[in-house]
Enzyme design. Sequence first.
Site, PDB file in Angstrom:
ATOM      1  N   PRO A 122       0.863  -0.957   0.084  1.00 12.41           N
ATOM      2  CA  PRO A 122      -0.045  -0.007  -0.018  1.00 12.41           C
ATOM      3  C   PRO A 122       0.937   1.227   0.070  1.00 12.41           C
ATOM      4  O   PRO A 122       1.726   1.455   0.681  1.00 12.41           O
ATOM      5  CB  PRO A 122      -0.822  -0.090   1.391  1.00 12.41           C
ATOM      6  N   TYR A 179      -4.520  14.035 -13.196  1.00  9.46           N
ATOM      7  CA  TYR A 179      -5.574  13.041 -13.063  1.00  9.46           C
ATOM      8  C   TYR A 179      -7.028  13.546 -12.901  1.00  9.46           C
ATOM      9  O   TYR A 179      -7.772  12.641 -12.462  1.00  9.46           O
ATOM     10  CB  TYR A 179      -5.143  12.285 -11.891  1.00  9.46           C
ATOM     11  N   CYS A 237       2.257  29.968 -15.587  1.00  8.76           N
ATOM     12  CA  CYS A 237       1.763  30.345 -16.887  1.00  8.76           C
ATOM     13  C   CYS A 237       1.057  29.211 -17.691  1.00  8.76           C
ATOM     14  O   CYS A 237       1.852  28.837 -18.776  1.00  8.76           O
ATOM     15  CB  CYS A 237       2.880  31.168 -17.695  1.00  8.76           C
ATOM     16  N   GLU A 238       0.032  28.689 -17.342  1.00 13.13           N
ATOM     17  CA  GLU A 238      -0.526  27.612 -18.216  1.00 13.13           C
ATOM     18  C   GLU A 238      -2.065  27.508 -17.391  1.00 13.13           C
ATOM     19  O   GLU A 238      -2.036  27.495 -16.225  1.00 13.13           O
ATOM     20  CB  GLU A 238       0.144  26.142 -17.870  1.00 13.13           C
TER      21      GLU A 238
HETATM   22  C1  LIG Z   1       2.054   2.456  -7.285  1.00 17.69           C
HETATM   23  C2  LIG Z   1       2.291   1.035  -6.923  1.00 17.69           C
HETATM   24  C3  LIG Z   1       1.821   0.719  -5.657  1.00 17.69           C
HETATM   25  C4  LIG Z   1       1.147   1.386  -4.683  1.00 17.69           C
HETATM   26  O1  LIG Z   1      -0.179   1.813  -5.036  1.00 17.69           O
HETATM   27  P1  LIG Z   1      -1.065   2.674  -4.221  1.00 17.69           P
HETATM   28  O2  LIG Z   1      -2.265   2.880  -4.767  1.00 17.69           O
HETATM   29  O3  LIG Z   1      -0.172   4.010  -3.867  1.00 17.69           O
HETATM   30  O4  LIG Z   1      -1.368   1.694  -2.904  1.00 17.69           O
HETATM   31  C5  LIG Z   1       2.041  -0.597  -5.196  1.00 17.69           C
HETATM   32  N1  LIG Z   1       2.756  -1.510  -6.009  1.00 17.69           N
HETATM   33  C6  LIG Z   1       3.286  -1.227  -7.265  1.00 17.69           C
HETATM   34  C7  LIG Z   1       3.911  -2.376  -7.976  1.00 17.69           C
HETATM   35  C8  LIG Z   1       2.980   0.192  -7.489  1.00 17.69           C
HETATM   36  O5  LIG Z   1       3.391   0.518  -8.904  1.00 17.69           O
END
Ligand SMILES: *Cc1c(COP(=O)(O)O)cnc(C)c1O
EC number: 4.1.1.20
Length: 421
Positions: free
Chosen positions: A276, A318, A346-347
């Site tokens: 996580p 996003y 400036c965007e």
């Molecule tokens: C980005 C990533 C995560 C973490 O994702 P979260 O959404 O921040 O929990 C875990 N493992 C891999 C391989 C990732 O690329």
Amino acid sequence: MDHFQYRNGRLMAEDVALEDIAAAVGTPAYVYSTATLLRHFKLFDEALSGMPHMVCFAMKSLSNIAILKLLAAEGAGMDVVSGGEYARARAAGVPGDRIVFSGVGKTREEMRMALEGGIRQFNVESEPEMRALSEVAVSLGQVAPITVRVNPDVDARTHAKIATGKSENKFGIPIARAREVYAEAAALPGLKVVGIDVHIGSQLTELAPFEAAYRKVADLTEALRADGHVIERLDLGGGLGIPYTRSNEVPPLPTDYGALIRRTVGHLGCEVEIEPGRLISGNAGILLSRVIYVKNGEGRDFLILDGAMNDLIRPAMYDAWHDIVPVREPGAGAETRPYDIVGPICESGDTFAKGREMPAMAEGDLVAFRSAGAYGAVMASEYNSRALVPELLVHGDQFAVIRARPTFDEMIARDTLPPWL
Ligand SMILES: *Cc1c(COP(=O)(O)O)cnc(C)c1O
């Protein structure tokens, strides 16, 4: 739950008033809460209690050394995706055997660095990578522990830029080809298969995609074992989402997620790793910013802040929503009005929110972007030669700068002139 709450009319980070931080270090600035970080880490750790597990913080979401050190002291491992992250994890005192290495483009240099410094496992994402790792390991006289990241072709139902588990995504090998790829891994020198890896995306707000993916991983575990492989670890990735606004549906909790893991793979006797990032760091940080001007445009009012897209790119990249709240608590029943909230870059993309209802704001007022701890500071840049945004960590009634704002002289000194100029 986080530790950024109003008290006596002032927004606090734990027991520190954000106004005091702004007065001491200026704005914009990221502020993180120790208590929130630890609380979220522990939720995962407890959700998997009773089964052998390791929570590897996805440090790409927030990679300041102080944060890594804090989490590592609680027993966190780290999920790294580059040599730079590996170096940071080691600098924070994380032992190699608590670091997993993910990513589709690991270079031979990065492999060498991790093998020499110590590594728990490489999550291999392709056959060419597997062959390169075999060569590097053999050249060092070492054996590289690996999992293969499988792509389960599951729709994570999240933003397209952060979905990683569909067959059209660049990540992992198609699960249908896994047995073939594991057979090659077993035949290559210098590699030791230890398990399976999967990660289907980020900011998932439902459990069903995880369930679909983990069921496929469970079936694959049995198939690979029948083929004679030792599968003793399952790396189930990260991706559990967070609420970015209070009016939203609440995403599943780590406890529900833990129960799902037990249900889908608990019978296999494997050690479970999870990665996580956002759920640990996201709501543990805010971006503090000050209103430079209130500009009355045609049919709309602009709040022009001193924070910009180079400090927090998620809205531009996003279309992300962040709650933006005044640091002085508005009185009960205070009237609101719509503002377009923008930075000074400036965007036109330097827009955090359009028509956002806020109480009346004035020059000099402070605002906080909530849920900005993950994918905030780590994606910051110095575009427009704006100084890299500083980071602070709060702990109870104390706070400390954990990355200082560079001076213009320091920024300029990083450039060097060629001898002919
Ligand atoms: C980005 C990533 C995560 C973490 O994702 P979260 O959404 O921040 O929990 C875990 N493992 C891999 C391989 C990732 O690329």
